[in-house]
Scaffold this active site. Structure first.
Site, mmCIF file in Angstrom:
data_model
loop_
_atom_site.group_PDB
_atom_site.id
_atom_site.type_symbol
_atom_site.label_atom_id
_atom_site.label_comp_id
_atom_site.label_asym_id
_atom_site.label_seq_id
_atom_site.Cartn_x
_atom_site.Cartn_y
_atom_site.Cartn_z
ATOM 1 N N LYS A 125 0.822 -1.220 0.000
ATOM 2 C CA LYS A 125 0.000 0.000 0.000
ATOM 3 C C LYS A 125 0.848 1.259 0.000
ATOM 4 O O LYS A 125 0.471 2.259 -0.604
ATOM 5 C CB LYS A 125 -0.977 0.000 1.179
ATOM 6 C CG LYS A 125 -2.069 -1.035 0.995
ATOM 7 C CD LYS A 125 -3.317 -0.764 1.797
ATOM 8 C CE LYS A 125 -4.430 -1.702 1.344
ATOM 9 N NZ LYS A 125 -5.639 -1.643 2.104
ATOM 10 N N LYS A 208 -4.649 -9.745 -6.864
ATOM 11 C CA LYS A 208 -5.905 -9.769 -6.097
ATOM 12 C C LYS A 208 -6.929 -8.791 -6.698
ATOM 13 O O LYS A 208 -6.548 -7.696 -7.109
ATOM 14 C CB LYS A 208 -5.579 -9.342 -4.653
ATOM 15 C CG LYS A 208 -6.711 -9.496 -3.667
ATOM 16 C CD LYS A 208 -6.308 -9.000 -2.282
ATOM 17 C CE LYS A 208 -6.685 -7.545 -2.079
ATOM 18 N NZ LYS A 208 -6.791 -7.110 -0.677
ATOM 19 N N LYS A 211 -10.265 -2.863 -4.883
ATOM 20 C CA LYS A 211 -10.956 -1.620 -5.237
ATOM 21 C C LYS A 211 -9.986 -0.552 -5.723
ATOM 22 O O LYS A 211 -10.375 0.389 -6.389
ATOM 23 C CB LYS A 211 -11.771 -1.103 -4.061
ATOM 24 C CG LYS A 211 -10.964 -0.739 -2.829
ATOM 25 C CD LYS A 211 -11.876 -0.112 -1.805
ATOM 26 C CE LYS A 211 -11.354 -0.154 -0.390
ATOM 27 N NZ LYS A 211 -10.908 -1.400 0.164
HETATM 28 N N1 AQP Z 1 -9.916 -10.140 -3.742
HETATM 29 C C1 AQP Z 1 -10.270 -10.596 -2.543
HETATM 30 N N2 AQP Z 1 -10.450 -11.916 -2.350
HETATM 31 C C2 AQP Z 1 -10.834 -12.400 -1.123
HETATM 32 N N3 AQP Z 1 -11.044 -11.611 -0.059
HETATM 33 C C3 AQP Z 1 -10.868 -10.290 -0.210
HETATM 34 N N4 AQP Z 1 -10.998 -9.256 0.636
HETATM 35 C C4 AQP Z 1 -10.728 -8.093 -0.008
HETATM 36 N N5 AQP Z 1 -10.418 -8.354 -1.298
HETATM 37 C C5 AQP Z 1 -10.486 -9.710 -1.455
HETATM 38 C C6 AQP Z 1 -11.373 -9.401 2.032
HETATM 39 O O1 AQP Z 1 -12.333 -8.410 2.350
HETATM 40 C C7 AQP Z 1 -12.156 -8.033 3.726
HETATM 41 C C8 AQP Z 1 -12.094 -6.545 3.820
HETATM 42 O O2 AQP Z 1 -10.869 -6.059 3.436
HETATM 43 P P1 AQP Z 1 -10.416 -4.586 3.678
HETATM 44 O O3 AQP Z 1 -11.434 -3.766 4.305
HETATM 45 O O4 AQP Z 1 -9.078 -4.630 4.329
HETATM 46 O O5 AQP Z 1 -10.295 -4.152 2.246
HETATM 47 P P2 AQP Z 1 -9.087 -4.428 1.356
HETATM 48 O O6 AQP Z 1 -8.533 -5.803 1.551
HETATM 49 O O7 AQP Z 1 -8.172 -3.282 1.595
HETATM 50 O O8 AQP Z 1 -9.841 -4.367 0.035
HETATM 51 P P3 AQP Z 1 -9.142 -4.050 -1.277
HETATM 52 O O9 AQP Z 1 -10.192 -4.021 -2.315
HETATM 53 O O10 AQP Z 1 -7.988 -4.965 -1.489
HETATM 54 O O11 AQP Z 1 -8.618 -2.593 -0.990
HETATM 55 P P4 AQP Z 1 -7.295 -1.968 -1.472
HETATM 56 O O12 AQP Z 1 -7.438 -1.917 -2.945
HETATM 57 O O13 AQP Z 1 -7.300 -0.626 -0.808
HETATM 58 O O14 AQP Z 1 -6.179 -2.856 -1.018
HETATM 59 C C9 AQP Z 1 -10.899 -8.743 4.228
HETATM 60 O O15 AQP Z 1 -11.283 -9.893 4.943
HETATM 61 C C10 AQP Z 1 -10.200 -9.118 2.961
HETATM 62 O O16 AQP Z 1 -9.397 -10.257 3.138
#
Ligand code: AQP
Length: 349
Positions: A125, A208, A211
């Site tokens: 990140k 992965k 978003k």
């Molecule tokens: N692609 C994914 N596959 C499986 N699980 C996922 N999670 C997120 N993306 C996937 C799960 O969703 C929960 C919330 O995660 P978060 O709030 O930490 O969001 P994140 O992981 O930061 O989501 P993004 O989309 O990946 O955000 P960015 O792009 O900012 O890094 C967790 O349980 C996560 O494992």
């Protein structure tokens, strides 16, 4: 009760599930299949379940204040529309229960710099701009440990990407218990698994679904309508071969593996079951099946989210009620933590 939630290591602790999602906007199919779908399954197994909108985590990177409020309510609507029932699960936003931040500070003093520096999500990140990242982003996993341990939660359903943070939570609990000579915090059990523990990008099966990917074509958003879902799956990267009839045949075919895993998870099937049905089909035949299943599952959730967002005062009421219930569990645990650490703190009424 599923095998995934049996534990030997924490016999003195009541089984309790905690997890959260950041209200940072742009909920994806990854969040649904990797996290919320499991949240609902655990709720329906009659275990105590606590699900949070982790807004304090969201502000580790810039959030527009008005947008953040809207995203928090939107995430609450997503939880409820996906099947979380505020009568059965405790639903609230993290900042409304100050015990998270207070225990987070104590864990900042327990966690070691070296542990934090190994966290791959911070590296991903912060990227090349680590000097400019917030201190909060670096300390994120200590606050995440506090989120979980403030409730003495024993089980944490998350996607595969959170595994390292959960290991760190165990390290923090173990160091706290060891340093103060207590058996106070449980050793949590991650609940990770199933075909959608890691939903991958539709453009690149090695990344992965996220978003923050610059390409909207790489993900299915929970706000996408049926046409967008169809168009994105139609354009999803694949290879020219037909689908295999056995899982082994998906080795070295990351995009095919991802689409089959999504199809399986949406239909509560195993990858093996799916392949025994669709083995031999071309993607031209399989993709419309995938679209149909995705639209059938996601459209009602999106519709219900939109309906719930028409009445934000009701969402705020659910969140306040959830925060009161959450605080009733976390406050005595924090009080005892302060006492163990040697911090004088009058009991609060
Ligand atoms: N692609 C994914 N596959 C499986 N699980 C996922 N999670 C997120 N993306 C996937 C799960 O969703 C929960 C919330 O995660 P978060 O709030 O930490 O969001 P994140 O992981 O930061 O989501 P993004 O989309 O990946 O955000 P960015 O792009 O900012 O890094 C967790 O349980 C996560 O494992």
């Amino acid at each position: 009760m599923s095998d995934a939630v049996q534990t030997q290591s924490n016999s003195k602790f009541k089984k309790r599930v905690f997890s959260g999602i950041q209200p940072s906007g742009g909920l994806t199919l990854g969040n649904y299949l990797g996290a919320v779908k499991r949240f609902v399954q655990l709720q329906n197994e009659e275990i105590e379940t606590i699900y949070c909108m982790v807004d304090l985590h969201a502000i580790t990177v810039w959030q527009d204040p008005e947008q953040l409020k809207n995203n928090t309510r939107q995430l609450a609507a997503f939880y409820i529309a996906s099947g979380l029932n505020p009568e059965k699960s405790i639903l609230f936003n993290q900042s409304a229960v100050s015990e998270h931040a207070e225990l987070g500070w104590i864990f900042n003093c327990v966690a070691r710099m070296g542990w934090m520096k190994r966290m791959t999500q911070f590296k991903d990140k912060a990227g090349k701009n680590a000097e400019n990242a917030s201190l909060g982003l670096f300390g994120y996993p200590a606050l995440m440990a506090a989120d979980i341990l403030a409730y003495h939660a024993t089980h944490v359903p998350v996607g595969d990407d959170q595994k390292q943070h959960l290991e760190l939570t165990r390290d923090i609990a173990a160091k706290f218990n060891h340093d103060f000579g207590v058996d106070f915090f449980p050793m949590i059990d991650p609940v990770i698994g199933g075909p959608a523990a890691r939903v991958m990008s539709l453009r690149d099966g090695s990344k992965k679904m996220s978003k923050s990917d610059p390409s909207d074509q790489s993900r299915i958003n929970m706000s996408d309508d049926a046409d967008s879902i169809a168009q994105k799956f139609r354009k999803a990267k694949t290879d020219p071969d037909a689908l295999p009839s056995e899982e082994l045949g998906l080795e070295n075919r990351p995009e095919a593996k991802n689409l089959v895993a999504i199809y399986a998870a949406l239909g509560d099937q195993s990858v093996e079951q799916v392949l025994s049905d669709v083995g031999g089909k071309q993607f031209s035949e399989f993709k419309p099946m995938l679209v149909e299943r995705a639209v059938e599952t996601l459209s009602p959730i999106t519709g219900e989210m939109n309906r719930l967002m028409q009445d934000v005062s009701e969402i705020d009421r659910v969140l306040k009620d959830g925060a009161d219930k959450a605080r009733a569990i976390a406050a005595p645990i924090l009080q005892r933590t302060y006492d163990i650490v040697g911090l004088l703190r009058p009991e609060r009424s």
